[in-house]
Enzyme design. Structure first.
Site, PDB file in Angstrom:
ATOM      1  N   HIS A 108      -0.689   3.235   5.759  1.00 34.32           N
ATOM      2  CA  HIS A 108       0.271   3.547   4.571  1.00 34.32           C
ATOM      3  C   HIS A 108      -0.407   3.570   3.584  1.00 34.32           C
ATOM      4  CE1 HIS A 108       0.927  -0.756   4.022  1.00 34.32           C
ATOM      5  NE2 HIS A 108       1.619  -0.527   2.763  1.00 34.32           N
ATOM      6  N   ASP A 156       0.552   1.370  11.921  1.00 31.46           N
ATOM      7  CA  ASP A 156       0.270   1.276  10.483  1.00 31.46           C
ATOM      8  C   ASP A 156      -1.314   0.807  10.548  1.00 31.46           C
ATOM      9  OD1 ASP A 156      -0.154   1.359   7.812  1.00 31.46           O
ATOM     10  OD2 ASP A 156       1.341  -0.261   7.587  1.00 31.46           O
ATOM     11  N   SER A 250      -1.259  -4.575   0.659  1.00 34.95           N
ATOM     12  CA  SER A 250      -1.295  -3.799   2.028  1.00 34.95           C
ATOM     13  C   SER A 250      -2.571  -3.600   2.466  1.00 34.95           C
ATOM     14  CB  SER A 250      -0.331  -2.618   1.938  1.00 34.95           C
ATOM     15  OG  SER A 250       0.978  -2.881   1.400  1.00 34.95           O
TER      16      SER A 250
END
Length: 352
Positions: A108, A156, A250
């Site tokens: 992502h 992801d 992230s």
């Protein structure tokens, strides 16, 4: 007199070479009211070459833990696999060193179509993003998992192929991959990243690497809190405490060890969460144990093969121990580990 001068000069030179080094000053710039020196202290010797994954030879044996507004600042060499992924020199996601050619991160972070790999860079070998000693690597390819689903964040995971290999040393170390998941395996787990330390204050961004302790939760228990949880995800948090990884870093690694002093393994990739730093609300991570074959396939197709079997080592099942050392006691000042996203960035990537 000439002979005496020569002997005196030789003794001074010898003393300089063999004597103990001058202790390094305490670190840094003033962060939230704590005055520190201009840069983080560096190791008292040049990095030495290493090839073992999950090794922390500089850090092991040191027990100092600096607290930043209740959070914890990582020590030099504590997370030598940690990298900062940047677009046009602006940090926006984290990642980890898989080997000298490959960086592991979240899909992502790189999910769009318009930023070319040459506009990305990877910063490694430092805890301080302002350090003149940090190493910067260019990116040759961006590779996303072809089944990544933005709607529920399944699969992801992404890889970055570097344009040139990393010269591995004890400040740049690849992380090990696990062969089995499960909270019974891991005695100690951490996440780390660069970013905010206060959810309400976007100016509380750090250039120093911050860390937070984690405990992996039972999947069935977590799925009751998060109905869209898939078997490609795991949950981690710190019960009754506000430690968390949140917006921004992230792609950074969740790393664990079965016993203090043993190798470290990346069990998860920071992915998503319901909120930041709420007690008893875990963060969600990509469960890396499910992707060893994908990593091997992708790296083989790209011509820089990574053989996970040669790098992985089975870890023994251990009972969970007491909370990790260096974690503030309940009631002591603390803050969340928060990480800032980069807005309006688009990426061009390969899908596998």
């Amino acid at each position: 007199m000439l002979l005496f001068s020569v002997l005196l000069l030789l003794s001074l030179v010898t003393g300089t070479q063999l004597g103990p080094r001058t202790p390094l000053p305490e670190a840094g710039v003033a962060i939230l009211g704590r005055a520190r020196g201009a840069h983080r202290p560096q190791p008292p010797h040049p990095p030495s070459p290493v090839s073992e994954c999950g090794d922390r030879s500089i850090f092991e044996g040191r027990t100092r833990y600096s607290r930043i507004t209740g959070g914890m600042e990582a020590e030099v060499g504590e997370f030598p696999w940690q990298v900062s992924i940047q677009a046009r020199s602006e940090p926006f996601c984290g990642g980890s060193i898989l080997n000298k050619w490959w960086i592991l991160t979240a899909a992502h972070c790189l999910y769009s179509e318009e930023l070319f790999p040459e506009e990305l860079s990877v910063v490694l070998g430092t805890n301080d993003l302002t350090s003149p000693s940090m190493e910067i690597k260019e990116v040759a390819s961006i590779i996303l998992h072809k089944d990544f689903k933005r709607a529920n964040m399944d699969n992801d995971i992404a890889l970055l192929l570097l344009a040139s290999p990393i010269k591995l040393d004890d400040l740049k170390v690849p992380i090990c991959l696990p062969t089995q998941p499960g909270p019974a395996t891991w005695r100690e787990c951490w996440v780390a990243g660069w970013g905010q330390t206060n959810a309400a204050d976007k100016n509380s961004v750090k250039t120093d690497l911050m860390k937070a302790p984690m405990v992996i939760m039972d999947w069935e228990e977590c799925s009751k809190m998060f109905p869209k949880l898939t078997k490609n995800m795991l949950c981690a948090g710190y019960k009754n405490e506000s430690y968390d990884a949140c917006k921004g870093d992230s792609g950074g690694p969740l790393v664990c060890t079965p016993e203090p002093g043993e190798k470290w393994y990346q069990v998860g990739i920071i992915s998503w969460g319901k909120s930041c730093g709420e007690k008893n609300t875990p963060g969600i991570y990509t469960s890396l144990v499910n992707y060893n074959l994908w990593i091997e396939k992708v790296t083989q197709l790209e011509g820089r093969p990574f053989n996970a079997e040669k790098r992985r080592t089975s870890v023994k099942q251990k009972p969970m121990g007491s909370p990790v050392s260096g974690v503030p006691e309940p009631g002591s000042p603390r803050s969340w580990l928060l990480l800032c996203p980069l807005s309006h960035v688009l990426f061009r990537a390969i899908l596998y």
